[in-house]
Design an enzyme around this catalytic site. Sequence first.
Site, PDB file in Angstrom:
ATOM      1  N   ASP A 280       0.832  -1.203   0.000  1.00 27.57           N
ATOM      2  CA  ASP A 280       0.000   0.000   0.000  1.00 27.57           C
ATOM      3  C   ASP A 280       0.864   1.248   0.000  1.00 27.57           C
ATOM      4  O   ASP A 280       2.067   1.202   0.293  1.00 27.57           O
ATOM      5  CB  ASP A 280      -0.916   0.009   1.233  1.00 27.57           C
ATOM      6  CG  ASP A 280      -1.980  -1.079   1.166  1.00 27.57           C
ATOM      7  OD1 ASP A 280      -2.298  -1.507   0.039  1.00 27.57           O
ATOM      8  OD2 ASP A 280      -2.460  -1.502   2.234  1.00 27.57           O
TER       9      ASP A 280
ATOM     10  N   TYR B 176      -3.032 -10.585   3.269  1.00 30.25           N
ATOM     11  CA  TYR B 176      -3.323  -9.192   3.623  1.00 30.25           C
ATOM     12  C   TYR B 176      -2.964  -8.991   5.096  1.00 30.25           C
ATOM     13  O   TYR B 176      -3.666  -9.472   6.005  1.00 30.25           O
ATOM     14  CB  TYR B 176      -4.801  -8.879   3.389  1.00 30.25           C
ATOM     15  CG  TYR B 176      -5.177  -8.812   1.929  1.00 30.25           C
ATOM     16  CD1 TYR B 176      -4.948  -7.652   1.190  1.00 30.25           C
ATOM     17  CD2 TYR B 176      -5.772  -9.891   1.292  1.00 30.25           C
ATOM     18  CE1 TYR B 176      -5.290  -7.576  -0.155  1.00 30.25           C
ATOM     19  CE2 TYR B 176      -6.122  -9.835  -0.048  1.00 30.25           C
ATOM     20  CZ  TYR B 176      -5.877  -8.677  -0.768  1.00 30.25           C
ATOM     21  OH  TYR B 176      -6.221  -8.615  -2.093  1.00 30.25           O
TER      22      TYR B 176
END
Length: 557
Positions: free
Chosen positions: A374, A517
């Site tokens: 991210d 994740y």
Amino acid sequence: MEGLKGDRGSSSPSSARVDALESLPPPHVIHDLLSVGVCGRCILRMFGVQGDLYSRQKLTPSTLWSINSESIVSNVTLEENGLFPQGPRSCSYFSREIEPPQDNCCVCLGILQLTFNHGKECFRSPGGGNPIDDFTVMLSEQIKKEGHQIGGFCLEISIPPVILANERAIWLYMKNKYESEDWFREKCPMDCISVKDALKISISGSLEKNLGVKFGMDSFRIRLIYAHFKTSVDLQTSLAKAQGTNRKKKEMVRHDAEEYNKDVKKECILQEKNESDTAIRRALNDLQDDVFCEHFILPPEKVKESCVLSTQYYRMPIYIGGRYLKFSRKVSQTRWIIDDERMGEASVEEILGSNILLVCKGDSYKFHAAGREDIDVRMLGSGRPFLVEVSNARSVPSSNDICEMAEKINASENRYIKVRNLKLIGSEAWSLMHEGEAEKQKQYAAVVWISRPLTEEDERKINSTENMEITQRTPIRVLHRRSPMDRKRMIHWMTAEKIAGSSQYFLLHLCTQAGTYIKEFVHGDFGRTHPNIGSILGCRAEILQLDVTDVKMDCFD
């Protein structure tokens, strides 16, 4: 220059020439084919003549048989083999004084005569010029004008499928006329050399000379795309009739053809469509000879209009790869624009791609990485493997060029990223990288907050975790770009490290299967990831900062 199958490399030039001419039919047949509009090179290839005859600068009717006089073999020997017709009657077939005007070949549509339309102009070698040299000089000048630096070249040729129908029409024409003659029974259409191969042999030697590099398998491609509007429409119409297609479909074909004619480029693009060409070839093969003869003209009609030629010069993609480290939490991995507004200050993709594209002088680039992080996640440790795929690079960078490129990126004023082990790599690294993206291990370090003080029992639970399987339903934050489903992932190991001065914060080190994740594994994503740090410790957990510390892929080290 490479020949075709069956080249007689061990034969002497004279014997090879005689062997080649023995493949030809009798003189009256050649005269017949010339008179119906078949060019010299098509006569050679349709009868399977091998060798370098195709590269002769001129193969006009008068020179087709004058080739015999160049053989070291005596005229007597040639006459005994039926290769050099003697007497006034035979010579009249190929009189040098009677040189009929050359229309475009009714079989190859002028492709092997080196005539074509380029834009609005028809390319035809000036009188007395060498058509092959004139053609290859034109190609060479275009390549140099585009700035390509090449060490070799490969030829790719696309031709109208109507040429296959023309070849069949000529064979059936000869069958109807000469089937009773002995020479015809010895011939087989399967021996025919394709227009593509004949053209490659014709021009490759001259191209080598003009470009100063060798012809063969190479990443630089010269693509010649030939299209012929009128005969292509006629072919579709004849096929429609032969297949019993209804009138409505015929009208659609004619309407489409009219639309194609509005833009020559569209015609060339349509000609490139392999699926369409394959369907036409299959339809032709499915026709019985009697049906073909009923709906096609034997022999094919002479053609006045030349093919439209579209040229493309391009290099197969080159790959420059290595590992990148990202130090800023305001830099995304790829270019991120929402409603014309940039998210973050820059992107790894643009920093790497723009620098590499500048050196390679390519048309465009694509950025590929072994996984993602991210925008607020740093990439530390040994770095994440990446590839930059450069399309149509005019220049292939040397080792020194790549070193200078890496130094420039690493010395950037903003110091957003750094690259390691930057190098030119083969396309096989693409599959290795994606294998790593899906199957390799990745290590992370995260600052985690929990809703109560961290205890020794909490540390024991975390540190004892080994090869724990978790289930992750597609996270809410990526549902807009990934399909909703449950995915099994592996947490290989975890360790907890207390942060001095704080009882509710700790540093979590973990090694996971690629594709896990991490943020959702910490906070649980409203129960969509289970188990998670919160459920393991029996409290609320949040992630404050996350860094990728290692991506294990040895092939990029």
